[in-house]
Design a protein around this motif. Structure first.
Motif, PDB file in Angstrom:
ATOM      1  N   SER A  89      -2.206   6.801 -10.465  1.00 31.82           N
ATOM      2  CA  SER A  89      -2.303   6.990  -9.049  1.00 31.82           C
ATOM      3  C   SER A  89      -2.517   5.642  -8.337  1.00 31.82           C
ATOM      4  CB  SER A  89      -3.422   8.021  -8.981  1.00 31.82           C
ATOM      5  OG  SER A  89      -3.484   8.502  -7.557  1.00 31.82           O
ATOM      6  N   MET A  90      -3.478   5.646  -7.283  1.00 26.85           N
ATOM      7  CA  MET A  90      -3.836   4.398  -6.574  1.00 26.85           C
ATOM      8  C   MET A  90      -3.988   2.947  -7.623  1.00 26.85           C
ATOM      9  SD  MET A  90      -7.211   3.380  -4.302  1.00 26.85           S
ATOM     10  CE  MET A  90      -7.613   1.616  -4.030  1.00 26.85           C
ATOM     11  N   GLY A  91      -4.520   3.578  -8.879  1.00 29.11           N
ATOM     12  CA  GLY A  91      -4.464   2.469  -9.855  1.00 29.11           C
ATOM     13  C   GLY A  91      -3.093   1.775 -10.277  1.00 29.11           C
ATOM     14  N   GLY A  92      -2.002   2.433 -10.110  1.00 25.68           N
ATOM     15  CA  GLY A  92      -0.850   2.071 -10.157  1.00 25.68           C
ATOM     16  C   GLY A  92      -0.499   0.768  -9.042  1.00 25.68           C
ATOM     17  N   VAL A  93      -0.926   1.176  -7.733  1.00 23.23           N
ATOM     18  CA  VAL A  93      -0.917   0.208  -6.901  1.00 23.23           C
ATOM     19  C   VAL A  93      -1.587  -1.278  -7.158  1.00 23.23           C
ATOM     20  CG1 VAL A  93      -0.975  -0.255  -4.170  1.00 23.23           C
ATOM     21  CG2 VAL A  93      -0.614   2.011  -4.983  1.00 23.23           C
ATOM     22  N   PRO A 120       1.943   2.919  -1.239  1.00 27.47           N
ATOM     23  CA  PRO A 120       1.125   3.514  -0.331  1.00 27.47           C
ATOM     24  C   PRO A 120       1.876   3.475   1.213  1.00 27.47           C
ATOM     25  CG  PRO A 120       0.922   1.109  -1.080  1.00 27.47           C
ATOM     26  CD  PRO A 120       1.741   1.680  -2.112  1.00 27.47           C
ATOM     27  N   THR A 121       2.799   2.736   1.456  1.00 33.40           N
ATOM     28  CA  THR A 121       3.748   2.687   2.843  1.00 33.40           C
ATOM     29  C   THR A 121       4.521   3.866   2.858  1.00 33.40           C
ATOM     30  OG1 THR A 121       5.401   0.970   1.845  1.00 33.40           O
ATOM     31  CG2 THR A 121       3.404   0.138   3.055  1.00 33.40           C
ATOM     32  N   LEU A 122       4.562   4.754   1.988  1.00 32.63           N
ATOM     33  CA  LEU A 122       5.694   5.887   2.384  1.00 32.63           C
ATOM     34  C   LEU A 122       4.825   7.174   2.300  1.00 32.63           C
ATOM     35  CD1 LEU A 122       7.993   5.252  -0.465  1.00 32.63           C
ATOM     36  CD2 LEU A 122       8.253   4.829   1.591  1.00 32.63           C
ATOM     37  N   VAL A 123       3.521   7.203   2.832  1.00 31.73           N
ATOM     38  CA  VAL A 123       2.728   8.344   2.817  1.00 31.73           C
ATOM     39  C   VAL A 123       1.818   8.248   3.983  1.00 31.73           C
ATOM     40  CG1 VAL A 123       1.109   7.818   1.190  1.00 31.73           C
ATOM     41  CG2 VAL A 123       1.566  10.165   1.663  1.00 31.73           C
ATOM     42  N   ALA A 200      -4.713   2.509   2.453  1.00 30.67           N
ATOM     43  CA  ALA A 200      -4.034   2.572   3.688  1.00 30.67           C
ATOM     44  C   ALA A 200      -3.717   1.387   4.255  1.00 30.67           C
ATOM     45  CB  ALA A 200      -4.660   3.527   4.576  1.00 30.67           C
ATOM     46  N   ARG A 201      -4.430   0.505   3.977  1.00 28.38           N
ATOM     47  CA  ARG A 201      -4.331  -1.022   5.051  1.00 28.38           C
ATOM     48  C   ARG A 201      -3.329  -1.764   4.013  1.00 28.38           C
ATOM     49  NH1 ARG A 201     -10.424  -1.985   6.569  1.00 28.38           N
ATOM     50  NH2 ARG A 201     -10.498  -0.371   8.490  1.00 28.38           N
ATOM     51  N   MET A 225       7.865   7.450  -4.720  1.00 20.95           N
ATOM     52  CA  MET A 225       7.642   6.438  -5.735  1.00 20.95           C
ATOM     53  C   MET A 225       8.822   5.629  -5.699  1.00 20.95           C
ATOM     54  SD  MET A 225       5.499   8.944  -8.543  1.00 20.95           S
ATOM     55  CE  MET A 225       4.371  10.096  -7.751  1.00 20.95           C
ATOM     56  N   ARG A 226       9.353   4.754  -4.763  1.00 19.62           N
ATOM     57  CA  ARG A 226      10.573   4.207  -5.005  1.00 19.62           C
ATOM     58  C   ARG A 226      10.016   2.590  -4.966  1.00 19.62           C
ATOM     59  NH1 ARG A 226      15.257   5.734  -2.451  1.00 19.62           N
ATOM     60  NH2 ARG A 226      15.818   3.816  -3.767  1.00 19.62           N
ATOM     61  N   TRP A 227       9.615   2.554  -6.142  1.00 21.48           N
ATOM     62  CA  TRP A 227       9.200   1.282  -6.868  1.00 21.48           C
ATOM     63  C   TRP A 227      10.404   0.173  -7.002  1.00 21.48           C
ATOM     64  CZ3 TRP A 227       4.160  -0.619  -6.355  1.00 21.48           C
ATOM     65  CH2 TRP A 227       3.317   0.477  -6.207  1.00 21.48           C
TER      66      TRP A 227
END
Length: 277
Positions: A89-93, A120-123, A200-201, A225-227
């Motif tokens: 989840s956020m841990g991946g970012v 994070p920029t896709l949601v 978010a930032r 999830m377009r990494w």
């Protein structure tokens, strides 16, 4: 867990690069405990804990600052030459940004595993009561608790309800476990709120050319999830279940197979000289 390092050692021994797990938005290292049975026995496994999760450190509301703290903690806890990274989840970012920082410092990152992590920029990230609701449902779902009764109570509250009012309503309705009293929920919400603000930032920059494995839950959105737009070497593996059920039962078994596959594909020889000594 040590007070100084805030690291949960899941497995201390092994000759392969340690698998270092970055916490999700809750800040907890404990969802990663099942990895002890999923990862080959010759690999150490550890999980980081976010400031403020179970100590007096203030929550961190900046993702680069959070990453810098994790990097310092990781280097103190395990001064190795190579690190395999995993984040759910956020841990991946955060793991993505941590991998960038490690490689820039000359360390090897033989594997970067993003488990059901949204770019994070896709949601759009929720505010107000919607943010409080997301916190409660995430907390319950992560621990395997039913979410529908709590969701129904929260849906019936006025739109401007504060987190404290929401948690009091949940407690009075008896739809959350007794140990999740309003004071506990307020403490954990402060951490969640800081982390969601940081997420978010954050705007990922710089790209990444190391190997990345995205392990996506079948019920999650692939478009979020377009990494492959942020990294040049991305392999996607899909496992059955949703964002939470992949950590249980059949989803967990499939997650284990995916992890063993990507770790074995990207392993380095532990005797090779990678990165600073």
């Amino acid at each position: 867990m040590t007070d100084d390092e805030a690291v949960l050692t899941i497995r201390a021994t092994g000759h392969r690069p340690a698998l270092c797990c970055v916490p999700a938005i809750s800040g907890s290292p404990y969802p990663y405990l099942p990895l002890a049975a999923l990862v080959d026995a010759d690999r150490p496994v550890l999980a980081l804990e976010a400031p403020g999760f179970d100590d007096d450190r203030p929550p961190v509301g900046s993702l680069p600052e959070l990453t810098a703290g994790y990097l310092d903690t990781l280097r103190r806890a395990r001064p190795d030459r190579a690190y395999a990274l995993l984040g759910w989840s956020m841990g991946g970012v955060v793991a993505y940004h941590l991998a960038q920082r490690l490689r820039a410092a000359g360390f090897d990152v033989p594997a970067l595993v993003l488990v059901d992590s949204i770019v994070p920029t896709l949601v759009r990230h929720p505010e107000g009561l919607a943010r409080t609701t997301r916190f409660v449902l995430d907390l319950l779902a992560t621990s395997g608790q039913p979410v529908e009764p709590a969701a129904a109570v929260l849906a019936g509250l006025p739109a401007g309800s504060t987190p404290e009012a929401a948690f009091t309503a949940l407690s009075r309705a008896g739809v959350v476990p007794d140990d999740l009293d309003p004071s506990f929920l307020l403490h954990r919400y402060a951490l969640f709120d800081a982390h969601l603000t940081a997420l978010a930032r954050f705007r990922p920059t710089g790209g990444y050319d190391g190997p990345v494995t995205l392990v996506r839950a079948a019920d999650s959105s692939a478009e979020l999830m377009r990494w492959d737009e942020l990294a040049s070497d991305v392999t996607e593996l899909v496992v059955p279940g949703d964002h939470y059920s992949i950590w249980r039962d059949g989803g967990l078994a499939a997650l284990g197979r995916a992890l063993r596959r990507c770790l074995s594909d990207t392993d380095t020889d532990p005797d090779d000289d990678h990165g600073p000594p």
